[in-house]
Design a protein around this motif. Structure first.
Motif, mmCIF file in Angstrom:
data_model
loop_
_atom_site.group_PDB
_atom_site.id
_atom_site.type_symbol
_atom_site.label_atom_id
_atom_site.label_comp_id
_atom_site.label_asym_id
_atom_site.label_seq_id
_atom_site.Cartn_x
_atom_site.Cartn_y
_atom_site.Cartn_z
ATOM 1 N N MET A 154 0.821 -1.206 0.000
ATOM 2 C CA MET A 154 0.000 0.000 0.000
ATOM 3 C C MET A 154 0.860 1.264 0.000
ATOM 4 O O MET A 154 0.544 2.241 -0.683
ATOM 5 N N PHE A 155 1.973 1.243 0.768
ATOM 6 C CA PHE A 155 2.819 2.439 0.789
ATOM 7 C C PHE A 155 3.453 2.684 -0.576
ATOM 8 O O PHE A 155 3.569 3.831 -1.026
ATOM 9 N N SER A 156 3.874 1.596 -1.235
ATOM 10 C CA SER A 156 4.513 1.750 -2.546
ATOM 11 C C SER A 156 3.541 2.354 -3.555
ATOM 12 O O SER A 156 3.918 3.214 -4.365
ATOM 13 N N ILE A 157 2.280 1.909 -3.526
ATOM 14 C CA ILE A 157 1.282 2.467 -4.434
ATOM 15 C C ILE A 157 1.027 3.943 -4.108
ATOM 16 O O ILE A 157 0.948 4.792 -5.004
ATOM 17 N N TYR A 158 0.920 4.241 -2.807
ATOM 18 C CA TYR A 158 0.731 5.641 -2.396
ATOM 19 C C TYR A 158 1.885 6.506 -2.884
ATOM 20 O O TYR A 158 1.679 7.598 -3.428
ATOM 21 N N GLU A 159 3.117 6.036 -2.699
ATOM 22 C CA GLU A 159 4.287 6.794 -3.119
ATOM 23 C C GLU A 159 4.280 7.017 -4.627
ATOM 24 O O GLU A 159 4.639 8.098 -5.117
ATOM 25 N N GLY A 160 3.859 5.992 -5.369
ATOM 26 C CA GLY A 160 3.813 6.126 -6.822
ATOM 27 C C GLY A 160 2.828 7.192 -7.272
ATOM 28 O O GLY A 160 3.145 8.035 -8.133
ATOM 29 N N PHE A 161 1.617 7.185 -6.700
ATOM 30 C CA PHE A 161 0.613 8.188 -7.080
ATOM 31 C C PHE A 161 1.028 9.592 -6.625
ATOM 32 O O PHE A 161 0.741 10.590 -7.303
ATOM 33 N N TYR A 162 1.717 9.651 -5.489
ATOM 34 C CA TYR A 162 2.222 10.954 -5.035
ATOM 35 C C TYR A 162 3.224 11.518 -6.028
ATOM 36 O O TYR A 162 3.200 12.710 -6.352
ATOM 37 N N LYS A 163 4.102 10.658 -6.528
ATOM 38 C CA LYS A 163 5.107 11.095 -7.500
ATOM 39 C C LYS A 163 4.467 11.468 -8.839
ATOM 40 O O LYS A 163 4.986 12.324 -9.558
ATOM 41 N N LEU A 164 3.340 10.823 -9.174
ATOM 42 C CA LEU A 164 2.643 11.198 -10.406
ATOM 43 C C LEU A 164 2.084 12.621 -10.303
ATOM 44 O O LEU A 164 2.112 13.394 -11.276
ATOM 45 N N LYS A 165 1.570 12.971 -9.116
ATOM 46 C CA LYS A 165 1.007 14.303 -8.919
ATOM 47 C C LYS A 165 2.089 15.354 -8.699
ATOM 48 O O LYS A 165 1.883 16.540 -8.990
ATOM 49 N N HIS A 166 3.221 14.923 -8.141
ATOM 50 C CA HIS A 166 4.325 15.845 -7.862
ATOM 51 C C HIS A 166 5.605 15.289 -8.488
ATOM 52 O O HIS A 166 6.500 14.809 -7.771
ATOM 53 N N PRO A 167 5.690 15.299 -9.813
ATOM 54 C CA PRO A 167 6.856 14.712 -10.498
ATOM 55 C C PRO A 167 8.152 15.421 -10.128
ATOM 56 O O PRO A 167 8.184 16.637 -9.952
ATOM 57 N N LYS A 168 9.184 14.616 -9.995
ATOM 58 C CA LYS A 168 10.490 15.158 -9.635
ATOM 59 C C LYS A 168 11.563 14.363 -10.358
ATOM 60 O O LYS A 168 11.574 13.135 -10.310
ATOM 61 N N THR A 169 12.447 15.070 -11.034
ATOM 62 C CA THR A 169 13.519 14.415 -11.773
ATOM 63 C C THR A 169 14.489 13.738 -10.811
ATOM 64 O O THR A 169 14.834 14.294 -9.756
ATOM 65 N N ILE A 170 14.919 12.536 -11.159
ATOM 66 C CA ILE A 170 15.826 11.776 -10.302
ATOM 67 C C ILE A 170 17.225 12.379 -10.359
ATOM 68 O O ILE A 170 17.781 12.589 -11.447
ATOM 69 N N SER A 171 17.788 12.681 -9.203
ATOM 70 C CA SER A 171 19.175 13.140 -9.128
ATOM 71 C C SER A 171 20.109 11.943 -9.039
ATOM 72 O O SER A 171 19.784 10.944 -8.384
ATOM 73 N N TYR A 172 21.238 12.019 -9.689
ATOM 74 C CA TYR A 172 22.253 10.954 -9.653
ATOM 75 C C TYR A 172 21.624 9.583 -9.948
ATOM 76 O O TYR A 172 21.717 8.662 -9.119
ATOM 77 N N PRO A 173 20.981 9.433 -11.083
ATOM 78 C CA PRO A 173 20.283 8.175 -11.379
ATOM 79 C C PRO A 173 21.203 6.957 -11.432
ATOM 80 O O PRO A 173 20.779 5.848 -11.109
ATOM 81 N N PHE A 174 22.451 7.177 -11.836
ATOM 82 C CA PHE A 174 23.359 6.027 -11.941
ATOM 83 C C PHE A 174 23.758 5.500 -10.557
ATOM 84 O O PHE A 174 24.083 4.328 -10.412
ATOM 85 N N LEU A 175 23.727 6.377 -9.563
ATOM 86 C CA LEU A 175 23.928 5.912 -8.188
ATOM 87 C C LEU A 175 22.774 4.995 -7.791
ATOM 88 O O LEU A 175 22.989 3.934 -7.183
ATOM 89 N N ALA A 176 21.564 5.399 -8.161
ATOM 90 C CA ALA A 176 20.386 4.576 -7.858
ATOM 91 C C ALA A 176 20.499 3.213 -8.541
ATOM 92 O O ALA A 176 20.197 2.173 -7.934
ATOM 93 N N LEU A 177 20.946 3.207 -9.796
ATOM 94 C CA LEU A 177 21.091 1.944 -10.520
ATOM 95 C C LEU A 177 22.146 1.057 -9.865
ATOM 96 O O LEU A 177 21.990 -0.168 -9.782
#
Length: 301
Positions: free
Chosen positions: A93-116
């Motif tokens: 449920m939290f993951s779905i909530y976080e996803g919809f929150y990001k859809l409404k408040h989009p934010k570009t990922i910083s340092y994406p290769f670190l995330a990968l």
């Protein structure tokens, strides 16, 4: 047949999930990735779940008492069910909530290769944990498919670890692909979508685990193959003419057996009692998980 070591599988998963949670959380806060934060919460939930399974195993090993004459073995089923609920709520449920929150408040990922990089590390750690779990499962799985084993196993704690590890591998793959698509398209939509897909995955896995553990919690017998082997063993004994009925109950790692059997005729009650005792000893020798036997001689079903 070697007995699977559930405790070893739980410790493998605990160590992997704790390390992964720390790595994911740091990277999620640094990069702002919704998929990565969802995966961090997933790993935190899994870490707590392993601790609950360890607690459940400890409780299940308490000896019988007057209040619980058949022991506390089913405690592990209860805590396994709680883990499924937490995986559903805290993880899915939290993951779905976080996803919809990001859809409404989009934010570009910083340092994406670190995330990968963190996701690749997590995939490696979860892979090691899953391999350790599969090693224990294969001790009893024989020629069954993993899906068949999942539906038939009576070891709820091993079932939970396998379900969590499998969900983690698939979820990490979703998160990795989501971030790669976000990098290629420069669109944070895919990162948010990855978080939603991870949440749906966790809910599906949690429902599957919960459904199987529910059957054990309300009272399930041993696997049909084991029941057949018990009947076969008893009917080979010279004291028994025919097994009229056999009921089993899985109580955590232990089993209760109730037998109704047609015995070969004896001259005295003492001889009959000795024959029954002999059959019980042989049954416990061949099936050490059987801790309680209730034996009723009879002439009809």
């Amino acid at each position: 047949m070697p007995k699977p070591n559930s405790l070893k599988s739980i410790f493998f998963a605990l160590g992997a999930n704790l390390a992964i949670f720390i790595a994911k959380l740091g990277a999620a806060l640094f990069t702002g990735s919704g998929s990565l934060l969802a995966e961090a919460i997933h790993s935190l939930a899994d870490t707590g779940n392993q601790l609950l399974l360890l607690w459940g195993l400890k409780l299940s090993r308490r000896p019988p008492t007057p209040k619980h004459p058949l022991g506390h073995g089913k405690a592990i089923f209860f805590w396994s069910f709680i883990v499924a609920l937490l995986l559903f709520s805290m993880g899915g449920m939290f993951s779905i909530y976080e996803g919809f929150y990001k859809l409404k408040h989009p934010k570009t990922i910083s340092y994406p290769f670190l995330a990968l990089g963190v996701l690749l590390f997590s995939l490696l750690a979860e892979g090691i944990s899953l391999i350790g779990c599969l090693k224990e499962i294969n001790k009893v799985r024989k020629n069954q498919t993993l899906l068949t084993w999942f539906k038939k196993t009576r070891q709820s704690e091993l079932l939970v670890v396998f379900g969590e590890d499998s969900a983690a591998i698939i979820g990490l793959t979703f998160a990795f692909l989501a971030i790669v698509l976000s990098i290629i398209t420069q669109n944070p939509f895919y990162d948010a979508l990855g978080s939603i897909l991870i949440g749906i995955l966790l809910i599906v896995i949690a429902l599957a685990i919960g459904s199987e553990v529910y059957e054990l919690l309300i009272g399930q017998g041993v696997e049909p193959e084991i029941k057949e082997k018990i009947i076969e063993l008893l009917e080979k004994q010279p004291e028994i003419k025919q097994v009229l009925n056999l009921i089993t109950l899985q109580l955590g790692p232990n089993v209760m057996v109730a037998v109704k059997a047609k015995m070969n005729l004896k001259k005295s009650a003492l001889e009959l009692v000795n024959d029954i005792n002999q059959c019980e000893q042989i049954l416990k020798k061949h099936f050490p998980q059987v801790k309680w036997i209730f034996f009723e001689p009879d002439i009809k079903k």
